[in-house]
Design a protein around this motif. Structure first.
Motif, PDB file in Angstrom:
ATOM      1  N   GLY A   1     -42.148 -24.046 103.954  1.00  0.00           N
ATOM      2  CA  GLY A   1     -42.312 -22.846 104.769  1.00  0.00           C
ATOM      3  C   GLY A   1     -43.677 -22.649 105.387  1.00  0.00           C
ATOM      4  O   GLY A   1     -43.917 -21.637 106.054  1.00  0.00           O
ATOM      5  N   GLY A   2     -44.591 -23.588 105.211  1.00  0.00           N
ATOM      6  CA  GLY A   2     -45.915 -23.472 105.807  1.00  0.00           C
ATOM      7  C   GLY A   2     -45.851 -23.621 107.318  1.00  0.00           C
ATOM      8  O   GLY A   2     -44.944 -24.258 107.854  1.00  0.00           O
ATOM      9  N   SER A   3     -46.814 -23.057 108.021  1.00  0.00           N
ATOM     10  CA  SER A   3     -46.833 -23.116 109.487  1.00  0.00           C
ATOM     11  C   SER A   3     -47.604 -24.330 109.978  1.00  0.00           C
ATOM     12  O   SER A   3     -48.475 -24.863 109.277  1.00  0.00           O
ATOM     13  N   THR A   4     -47.290 -24.775 111.198  1.00  0.00           N
ATOM     14  CA  THR A   4     -48.014 -25.906 111.789  1.00  0.00           C
ATOM     15  C   THR A   4     -49.470 -25.533 112.054  1.00  0.00           C
ATOM     16  O   THR A   4     -50.358 -26.385 111.957  1.00  0.00           O
ATOM     17  N   ALA A   5     -49.731 -24.274 112.385  1.00  0.00           N
ATOM     18  CA  ALA A   5     -51.107 -23.836 112.645  1.00  0.00           C
ATOM     19  C   ALA A   5     -51.958 -23.964 111.387  1.00  0.00           C
ATOM     20  O   ALA A   5     -53.095 -24.451 111.426  1.00  0.00           O
ATOM     21  N   SER A   6     -51.406 -23.524 110.262  1.00  0.00           N
ATOM     22  CA  SER A   6     -52.130 -23.622 108.996  1.00  0.00           C
ATOM     23  C   SER A   6     -52.295 -25.082 108.581  1.00  0.00           C
ATOM     24  O   SER A   6     -53.361 -25.483 108.088  1.00  0.00           O
ATOM     25  N   LEU A   7     -51.254 -25.885 108.810  1.00  0.00           N
ATOM     26  CA  LEU A   7     -51.309 -27.300 108.445  1.00  0.00           C
ATOM     27  C   LEU A   7     -52.380 -28.011 109.268  1.00  0.00           C
ATOM     28  O   LEU A   7     -53.108 -28.862 108.744  1.00  0.00           O
TER      29      LEU A   7
ATOM     30  N   TYR B   1     -47.788 -34.859 101.889  1.00  0.00           N
ATOM     31  CA  TYR B   1     -48.288 -33.489 101.775  1.00  0.00           C
ATOM     32  C   TYR B   1     -47.868 -32.671 102.993  1.00  0.00           C
ATOM     33  O   TYR B   1     -47.365 -31.551 102.863  1.00  0.00           O
ATOM     34  N   ALA B   2     -48.067 -33.236 104.189  1.00  0.00           N
ATOM     35  CA  ALA B   2     -47.765 -32.505 105.424  1.00  0.00           C
ATOM     36  C   ALA B   2     -46.289 -32.162 105.540  1.00  0.00           C
ATOM     37  O   ALA B   2     -45.913 -31.022 105.866  1.00  0.00           O
TER      38      ALA B   2
ATOM     39  N   THR C   1     -50.780 -32.786 117.190  1.00  0.00           N
ATOM     40  CA  THR C   1     -50.922 -33.877 116.219  1.00  0.00           C
ATOM     41  C   THR C   1     -50.049 -33.664 114.988  1.00  0.00           C
ATOM     42  O   THR C   1     -49.542 -34.632 114.412  1.00  0.00           O
ATOM     43  N   VAL C   2     -49.852 -32.408 114.593  1.00  0.00           N
ATOM     44  CA  VAL C   2     -49.070 -32.145 113.380  1.00  0.00           C
ATOM     45  C   VAL C   2     -47.599 -31.887 113.675  1.00  0.00           C
ATOM     46  O   VAL C   2     -46.782 -31.872 112.751  1.00  0.00           O
ATOM     47  N   GLU C   3     -47.268 -31.713 114.951  1.00  0.00           N
ATOM     48  CA  GLU C   3     -45.871 -31.408 115.285  1.00  0.00           C
ATOM     49  C   GLU C   3     -44.937 -32.579 114.995  1.00  0.00           C
ATOM     50  O   GLU C   3     -43.735 -32.391 114.842  1.00  0.00           O
ATOM     51  N   LYS C   4     -45.495 -33.793 114.914  1.00  0.00           N
ATOM     52  CA  LYS C   4     -44.657 -34.949 114.599  1.00  0.00           C
ATOM     53  C   LYS C   4     -44.022 -34.816 113.220  1.00  0.00           C
ATOM     54  O   LYS C   4     -42.969 -35.401 112.952  1.00  0.00           O
TER      55      LYS C   4
END
Length: 328
Positions: A279-285, A271-272, A296-299
């Motif tokens: 096109g989703g942003s890391t902030a929203s994710l 999903y991530a 944590t999500v930048e990986k």
């Protein structure tokens, strides 16, 4: 005649020495009560309990004393080596054991039960970083075909897959969902029991809305709003490991690439990665996955882009040298 009063002089008073009980089981139970008083989550307490019981069993098998003040650093290292060599646990699992055992012995020191902390010099080992291999669209389609939807357990597992694939929530969050947490009117799902204890809202994809409504209608015909959405066959809470085992079976049946771990967490990874690809942003994710920090999500950024492969094909030196020009 006045009654004579008896005065107890200091020399007549008895001095009692308070005996501190160092039995492992007693301190184990006291520690769990301490954790409950601190209002730790059930998952955290269960994790502590699992590894403390694991250590106790190992000590018993080694005919070791079960007095906490007689457990040494060497004993802890022996237990970790047992996990590594005999049980063939990987370093990540061993690190988990270290993380769950350390607070117990810290507690014993703070309470004055023991003077020496056997965990003081125990360090976590380095963990090899493995690539995150997500499911392909074909993988997910094949996995969704495996549960027998004519049976309650099959339709339940199918519905769990749909929610995990469309929200990226953790399996523990999914299994804590109540029927009332699914807001069909506003197309959203309320996650009340999250890992970081912060409730959050995620979207309910229109593509699975009808499937969830049908699942509730067929599998929970007499349900109440505060009933669990996903239940075991006895109507109780479904265990995480039960879902893990079922997913592994479905993975074998669907002939998923053995390099891909078929688990609820792989749905989260998938999903991530696809969220960022679309096109989703890391902030929203970060908000949707329920992580505290953006790091944590930048990986997932590395695995969500094909640009590096495009540039490799375009600028690869060997391909541009035309070394084999003119050859058939």
């Amino acid at each position: 005649m006045a009654r004579k009063s008896t005065v107890i002089t200091p020399s007549k008073r008895k001095s009692y020495k308070i005996e501190i009980l160092t039995d492992y089981s007693i301190q184990f139970e006291d520690y769990l009560i301490h954790c409950e008083e601190r209002n730790l989550t059930k998952n955290t307490i269960d994790s502590y309990k699992f590894y403390l019981e694991y250590l106790k069993r190992h000590l018993e098998e080694e005919n070791h004393s079960l007095l906490v003040n007689e457990i040494t650093e060497r004993d802890i290292k022996g237990f970790l080596n047992f996990m590594r060599k005999t049980k063939t646990n990987n370093q990540a699992t061993i690190n988990g054991a270290i993380a769950q055992l350390r607070p117990f012995f810290n507690y014993l020191v703070e309470e004055g039960i023991i003077q020496y902390n056997p965990m003081e010099r125990i360090k976590k080992g380095k963990v090899d970083q493995k690539p995150i291999i997500p499911f392909s669209q074909e993988d997910i389609q094949n996995l969704l075909k495996q549960p027998d939807k004519s049976r309650h357990t099959g339709y339940r597992d199918y519905s769990i897959m749909l929610i995990l694939a469309s929200t990226g929530m953790r399996i523990s969050e999914c299994l804590n969902l109540l029927i009332s947490d699914i807001d069909f009117k506003n197309n959203r799902i309320l996650i009340n029991e999250s890992k970081n204890r912060t409730p959050r809202i995620v979207g309910l994809a229109k593509t699975i809305r009808l499937e969830l409504q049908r699942f509730i209608r067929l599998c929970h015909p007499d349900s109440q709003p505060f009933d669990l959405l996903f239940q075991n066959q006895d109507g109780g809470k479904l265990a995480d490991n039960t879902v893990q085992e079922k997913f592994r079976e479905y993975g074998k049946q669907a002939k998923i690439d053995p390099r891909i771990r078929v688990s609820p967490h792989t749905f989260r990874h998938t999903y991530a990665i696809n969220f960022l690809k679309n096109g989703g942003s890391t902030a929203s994710l970060r908000e949707q996955l329920g992580h505290r920090t953006i790091e944590t999500v930048e990986k997932y950024l590395y695995w969500s882009t094909d640009d590096k492969l495009v540039e490799f094909q375009k600028y690869n030196p060997l391909d541009n040298m035309e070394l084999f020009k003119g050859r058939d």
